[in-house]
Design a protein around this motif. Structure first.
Motif, short mmCIF file in Angstrom:
data_model
loop_
_atom_site.label_atom_id
_atom_site.label_comp_id
_atom_site.label_asym_id
_atom_site.label_seq_id
_atom_site.Cartn_x
_atom_site.Cartn_y
_atom_site.Cartn_z
N THR A 493 0.84 -1.21 0.00
CA THR A 493 0.00 0.00 0.00
C THR A 493 0.88 1.26 0.00
O THR A 493 1.80 1.38 0.80
CB THR A 493 -0.89 0.03 1.25
OG1 THR A 493 -1.66 -1.18 1.29
CG2 THR A 493 -1.83 1.23 1.20
N LEU A 494 0.59 2.18 -0.93
CA LEU A 494 1.31 3.45 -1.00
C LEU A 494 0.46 4.53 -0.31
O LEU A 494 -0.69 4.77 -0.69
CB LEU A 494 1.57 3.85 -2.45
CG LEU A 494 2.41 2.88 -3.28
CD1 LEU A 494 2.53 3.39 -4.73
CD2 LEU A 494 3.78 2.70 -2.67
N VAL A 495 1.03 5.17 0.70
CA VAL A 495 0.30 6.16 1.49
C VAL A 495 1.04 7.50 1.46
O VAL A 495 2.23 7.55 1.76
CB VAL A 495 0.14 5.69 2.96
CG1 VAL A 495 -0.59 6.77 3.76
CG2 VAL A 495 -0.60 4.37 3.02
N SER A 496 0.34 8.57 1.10
CA SER A 496 0.93 9.92 1.11
C SER A 496 0.26 10.74 2.19
O SER A 496 -0.97 10.86 2.23
CB SER A 496 0.75 10.59 -0.25
OG SER A 496 1.15 11.94 -0.16
N GLU A 497 1.09 11.32 3.08
CA GLU A 497 0.58 12.21 4.13
C GLU A 497 1.13 13.62 3.92
O GLU A 497 1.31 14.39 4.87
CB GLU A 497 0.96 11.66 5.50
CG GLU A 497 0.31 10.31 5.81
CD GLU A 497 0.71 9.78 7.19
OE1 GLU A 497 1.44 10.51 7.91
OE2 GLU A 497 0.30 8.67 7.54
N ILE A 498 1.44 13.93 2.67
CA ILE A 498 1.95 15.27 2.34
C ILE A 498 0.77 16.22 2.23
O ILE A 498 -0.15 16.00 1.43
CB ILE A 498 2.72 15.24 1.01
CG1 ILE A 498 3.88 14.24 1.07
CG2 ILE A 498 3.24 16.64 0.66
CD1 ILE A 498 4.94 14.57 2.07
N PRO A 499 0.73 17.30 3.00
CA PRO A 499 -0.36 18.26 2.91
C PRO A 499 -0.44 18.89 1.51
O PRO A 499 0.57 19.01 0.81
CB PRO A 499 -0.02 19.30 3.98
CG PRO A 499 0.87 18.57 4.93
CD PRO A 499 1.64 17.60 4.11
N GLN A 500 -1.61 19.30 1.14
CA GLN A 500 -1.85 19.83 -0.21
C GLN A 500 -1.09 21.15 -0.44
O GLN A 500 -0.69 21.47 -1.55
CB GLN A 500 -3.36 20.05 -0.41
CG GLN A 500 -3.75 20.44 -1.84
CD GLN A 500 -3.57 19.28 -2.82
OE1 GLN A 500 -3.77 18.14 -2.44
NE2 GLN A 500 -3.15 19.59 -4.04
N ASP A 501 -0.88 21.94 0.64
CA ASP A 501 -0.32 23.29 0.48
C ASP A 501 1.19 23.35 0.68
O ASP A 501 1.75 24.45 0.74
CB ASP A 501 -1.00 24.24 1.46
CG ASP A 501 -0.77 23.80 2.90
OD1 ASP A 501 -0.38 22.64 3.11
OD2 ASP A 501 -0.99 24.63 3.82
N ILE A 502 1.86 22.21 0.78
CA ILE A 502 3.32 22.23 1.00
C ILE A 502 4.03 22.61 -0.30
O ILE A 502 3.83 21.98 -1.35
CB ILE A 502 3.81 20.86 1.49
CG1 ILE A 502 3.34 20.63 2.92
CG2 ILE A 502 5.34 20.81 1.44
CD1 ILE A 502 3.91 21.59 3.93
N VAL A 503 4.86 23.67 -0.23
CA VAL A 503 5.66 24.13 -1.37
C VAL A 503 7.13 24.12 -0.96
O VAL A 503 7.48 24.62 0.10
CB VAL A 503 5.25 25.55 -1.80
CG1 VAL A 503 6.15 26.04 -2.93
CG2 VAL A 503 3.79 25.57 -2.23
N VAL A 504 7.98 23.51 -1.80
CA VAL A 504 9.42 23.45 -1.51
C VAL A 504 10.18 24.22 -2.59
O VAL A 504 9.68 24.41 -3.69
CB VAL A 504 9.92 21.99 -1.44
CG1 VAL A 504 9.26 21.25 -0.31
CG2 VAL A 504 9.69 21.27 -2.76
N THR A 505 11.38 24.64 -2.23
CA THR A 505 12.28 25.28 -3.19
C THR A 505 13.30 24.25 -3.64
O THR A 505 14.19 23.88 -2.88
CB THR A 505 12.98 26.49 -2.56
OG1 THR A 505 12.01 27.39 -2.07
CG2 THR A 505 13.86 27.20 -3.58
N ALA A 506 13.16 23.77 -4.87
CA ALA A 506 14.03 22.69 -5.33
C ALA A 506 14.03 22.63 -6.85
O ALA A 506 13.15 23.17 -7.52
CB ALA A 506 13.55 21.35 -4.76
N ASP A 507 15.05 21.95 -7.38
CA ASP A 507 15.09 21.63 -8.80
C ASP A 507 14.13 20.47 -9.05
O ASP A 507 14.28 19.39 -8.47
CB ASP A 507 16.52 21.25 -9.21
CG ASP A 507 16.64 21.02 -10.70
OD1 ASP A 507 16.05 20.02 -11.18
OD2 ASP A 507 17.33 21.79 -11.37
N ARG A 508 13.14 20.68 -9.90
CA ARG A 508 12.09 19.66 -10.09
C ARG A 508 12.68 18.33 -10.54
O ARG A 508 12.31 17.26 -10.04
CB ARG A 508 11.05 20.15 -11.12
CG ARG A 508 10.14 21.26 -10.62
CD ARG A 508 9.09 21.58 -11.67
NE ARG A 508 8.26 20.43 -12.01
CZ ARG A 508 7.19 20.06 -11.33
NH1 ARG A 508 6.80 20.76 -10.27
NH2 ARG A 508 6.48 19.01 -11.70
N ASN A 509 13.60 18.34 -11.50
CA ASN A 509 14.16 17.09 -12.04
C ASN A 509 14.96 16.34 -10.98
O ASN A 509 14.83 15.12 -10.82
CB ASN A 509 15.03 17.38 -13.26
CG ASN A 509 14.22 17.93 -14.42
OD1 ASN A 509 13.05 17.56 -14.59
ND2 ASN A 509 14.81 18.80 -15.21
#
Length: 619
Positions: A493-509
Motif C-alpha cells: 500500500t502506497l500512502v501519502s501524508e503530504i499536505p496539499q499546500d506544501i511548497v518546496v524550493t528545489a530543482d524539479r528534475n
C-alpha cells in the motif's frame, strides 16, 4: 586587487613575486598585517629561485609594511638587507630608494643627523636620474625632517615643492601625503585656517582613494587643529574617527597620538576618569614604540663599541711594531720567523674557515633539497591516493555495467528468443509469464541506464541546478502512479501524508529523481501486505521529507555503507527485484546540491525510514 589575485593562478614564479609585491603595496590602504603577509610570500618565492633583485625588492616591501605598523626595528633591519643586495647589484635607482627608506626610519627614530645624511644621498641620485616619482618621496621626507627640527619655513618650502611634483606627475596618493604634511606644518606655524584647508583637501583625496591609513593621520591632525581653535566637539569627533581607522589598519603611531589627545580632551572637559583611561592607553602604546627605538639604539651602541675596541687593538699593534723595530739586529731573524709562522697560521685558519663555510653551505643546500623532496613526495602520495580513488570509481562503474546490466539483458534476450523462435510450443499462460519477465527486465535496464546517465552527468558536472517553487503533493502523486502497478502486484500500500499546500524550493528534475529512487527502494524491500508511507515536517529554515516502509530493514553494517560508491550495498528485493546500488548515491549527491542532508534509520525485520532535508530558500 581582485584582478591581481586572479592573475596568481596562471603566473610564473617571478610574476607571482611581482604580484605579491603589488598586493603588499595595495594593502597599505586597508590592512598592514595583510600587506606584511604578501611581502613575506614574495620574499619566500624569491629565495627559492635565488633572484637577488627580487629578494631585495621583497625585503624592501617587508620593511615598508613594518614601517607602517610602527615596528621601526624590523623595518630598519629589512631596509639594510635590501640596501646591501642593491649595492652589490649596482642599481642606482634602487639604492637611492633604500637610502630614502632608511632616512625615513631615522626621522621616526628622531636621529635627524643620520636621516638628513641618507635623504640627501638619495636626493642627489634621483635628481641625476630626473626621477620625479621618487624625488617626491625625498622632498617630502626632508620637509618632514625640518618640521621635526622646528625649521618650519624650510620644511614648508620642501613640502610645497613635493606637492608641485605630485601635481605634475598626477599622483593623487602623493598629493594627499604632501597636503597632509603641509597641514601639519601650517598648524605648527600657527596658521590654523590654512592648516584646516590643507587637511580637508587631503581628506577628500584619501577618502576618494579609500586610503584608511592616511585618513587616520588626517583626522588626528584635524582633531589637533580643532583643539587649538577650541572647537572641542569637532575635535572629539575627529579623534574618534581616527581611532577607529588606526585600529583597523593597526597603526601604533596614530593610536598613540589619538590616545594622547583624547586624554587631553577629556581632561579639558573635566571627565578625569576617561582622561586617565586614555592616558594609560597612550602610555602603553608609547612604551611599545619606545622599546623598538631602544633596540636600534642598542645595536648602534654595540657597533660603536666594537669599532672602538678594534681601534684600540690597532693602536696596540702599532706600538708593538714600533718596539719591535727598536730591537737589536740579532732579533730580526726571530721576528721574521715569527711573522712567517703567524702568516702560515693565518693561511691555515683561512683555509679551514673557507672549508668549514663551504661545508655549512653544502649542508644548508642539502637540507633545502631534502625539504623540496619531502614536499614532492607528499604531492606524489596525494596524487597516488587520488588516482586510487578514481580507479576505484572506474572499477565500480564498469562492475555495474558488466554485472547489473548483463543480468537483465540476458533475461531479456533469453526469454524473447524462446517466444520468438518457438511461440507455438508454449501456452498463452507461459507466453504471458515470459512477457512479464521480459517487461521487468526492460524496466530494470531502463532504470539502470537512467541512473547510470544521471550519475555520469553528476560526476562530470553537467547537471543544471535550477531551484524553483514546487508543490510537493502533485509530484508525489505522479511518482506513486509510476509504482502503482508494481506495488499492487506485491500487495504493497502506497500512502501519502503530504499536505496539499506544501511548497518546496528545489530543482524539479533532481527532486523527482530523489523521490523516485527512495520510493522504488521502499517498494522493492517491502513484502506482500506491507506499506510505504511518505510524510514531511517543516520548521523555520528547512523541510524534512521521509519515506517509511515496513520492509525487511537493514543491519548497522549495511547502514554504515549506504551512500558510498566505494562500498555500496546492493541486494535483491522481496520479490527478487534487481538493483544497481547507484540510486542512493545519486540521492545523496542531488540532496547535497540542494545544500541539504540525507540519512536513514533502520533495524532488521522492522522496516526502514529514509529522510532528507531541503532548505526553504534556494541557496
Amino acid at each position: 586587487m581582485d584582478s591581481l589575485e586572479k592573475l596568481l593562478d596562471d603566473a610564473g614564479t617571478e610574476e607571482k613575486i611581482e604580484i605579491f609585491c603589488e598586493l603588499s603595496e595595495t594593502y597599505w590602504q586597508r590592512s598592514y598585517d595583510t600587506s606584511l603577509l604578501m611581502s613575506i610570500h614574495a620574499y619566500t618565492l624569491a629565495l627559492n629561485i635565488d633572484n637577488k633583485e627580487l629578494i631585495a625588492k621583497s625585503l624592501n616591501m617587508t620593511g615598508n609594511a613594518y614601517y607602517l605598523m610602527g615596528d621601526f626595528t624590523k623595518s630598519m633591519d629589512h631596509y639594510l638587507q635590501a640596501l646591501a643586495i642593491r649595492e652589490e647589484l649596482g642599481d642606482s635607482n634602487s639604492i637611492a630608494s633604500s637610502y630614502n627608506n632608511i632616512g625615513a626610519v631615522y626621522v621616526q627614530m628622531k636621529d635627524h643627523q643620520k636621516a638628513l645624511y641618507y635623504l640627501k644621498k638619495a636626493k642627489i641620485i634621483f635628481e641625476a636620474l630626473q626621477d620625479e616619482v621618487h624625488l617626491f618621496s625625498i622632498m617630502n621626507n626632508i620637509g618632514a625632517l625640518y618640521k621635526e627640527n622646528a625649521k618650519y619655513d624650510t620644511a614648508y618650502q620642501y613640502l610645497t615643492e613635493a606637492y608641485e611634483i605630485a601635481q605634475r606627475t598626477q599622483d593623487e596618493d602623493n598629493a594627499s601625503i604632501a597636503l597632509t604634511n603641509l597641514g601639519e606644518t601650517s598648524l605648527s606655524m600657527g596658521l590654523l585656517e590654512q592648516s584646516l584647508d590643507y587637511q580637508n583637501r587631503a581628506l577628500e583625496i584619501s577618502r576618494k582613494l579609500g586610503n584608511k591609513a592616511m585618513m587616520a593621520t588626517i583626522y588626528t591632525n584635524l582633531g589637533k587643529t580643532y583643539l587649538e581653535t577650541r572647537n572641542y566637539l569637532q575635535a572629539f569627533n575627529a579623534f574618534h574617527e581616527s581611532l577607529g581607522l588606526s585600529e583597523e589598519v593597526n597603526s601604533l603611531p596614530d593610536l598613540r597620538e589619538n590616545y594622547h589627545y583624547l586624554s587631553e580632551y577629556y581632561d579639558i572637559q573635566g571627565d578625569y576618569e576617561q582622561a586617565l583611561h586614555y592616558y594609560r592607553l597612550y602610555a602603553s602604546t608609547k612604551d611599545s614604540i619606545n622599546s623598538q627605538e631602544a633596540m636600534i639604539r642598542i645595536k648602534e651602541m654595540e657597533s660603536i663599541s666594537q669599532a672602538q675596541t678594534l681601534q684600540q687593538e690597532i693602536a696596540l699593534l702599532r706600538k708593538d711594531n714600533e718596539i719591535s723595530n727598536l730591537k737589536a739586529t740579532r732579533l730580526k731573524n726571530t721576528i721574521f720567523f715569527l711573522a712567517a709562522v703567524s702568516l702560515m697560521i693565518i693561511l691555515v685558519f683561512v683555509v679551514y674557515y673557507q672549508k668549514n663555510r663551504l661545508k655549512r653551505e653544502t649542508t644548508r643546500l642539502l637540507e633545502e633539497k631534502n625539504k623540496q623532496l619531502e614536499k614532492a613526495n607528499l604531492k606524489l602520495q596525494n596524487s597516488e591516493k587520488h588516482l586510487k580513488e578514481l580507479n576505484s570509481t572506474k572499477d565500480k562503474f564498469f562492475s555495474i555495467i558488466g554485472h547489473d546490466l548483463r543480468n537483465p539483458l540476458n533475461a531479456l534476450l533469453g526469454f524473447s528468443e524462446l517466444i520468438s523462435g518457438n511461440s507455438r510450443d508454449y501456452t498463452s499462460e507461459e507466453i504471458q509469464r515470459y512477457s512479464k519477465i521480459i517487461n521487468e527486465a526492460a524496466k530494470n535496464i531502463h532504470l539502470l541506464i537512467e541512473n547510470l546517465l544521471e550519475w555520469s552527468r553528476s560526476q562530470s558536472g553537467n547537471i543544471d541546478y535550477n531551484p524553483e517553487q514546487t508543490e510537493l503533493m502533485p509530484m508525489v502523486r505522479e511518482i506513486f502512479k509510476v509504482f502503482e502497478i508494481h506495488a499492487d502486484k506485491k500487495g504493497v500500500t502506497l500512502v501519502s501524508e503530504i499536505p496539499q499546500d506544501i511548497v518546496v524550493t528545489a530543482d524539479r528534475n533532481l527532486l523527482s529523481t530523489i523521490l523516485r529512487n527512495l520510493i522504488n527502494n521502499a517498494v522493492k524491500f517491502t513484502p506482500n501486505g506491507g506499506q510505504v508511507r511518505i510524510f514531511c515536517e517543516q520548521n523555520d529554515s528547512e523541510i524534512t521529507i521521509s519515506i517509511e516502509d515496513t520492509g525487511i530493514g537493514m543491519s548497522e553494517k549495511q547502514l554504515d555503507n549506504l551512500f558510498r560508491l566505494d562500498s555500496n550495498v546492493t541486494m535483491p528485493g522481496t520479490s527478487e527485484e534487481k538493483g544497481t546500488g547507484l540510486g542512493l548515491i545519486l540521492c545523496k549527491e542531488f540532496v547535497d546540491m540542494h545544500n541539504g542532508k540525507i540519512w536513514a534509520f533502520s533495524k532488521p525485520k522492522e522496516g526502514s525510514t529514509f529522510s532528507f532535508t531541503l532548505p526553504l530558500k534556494a541557496r
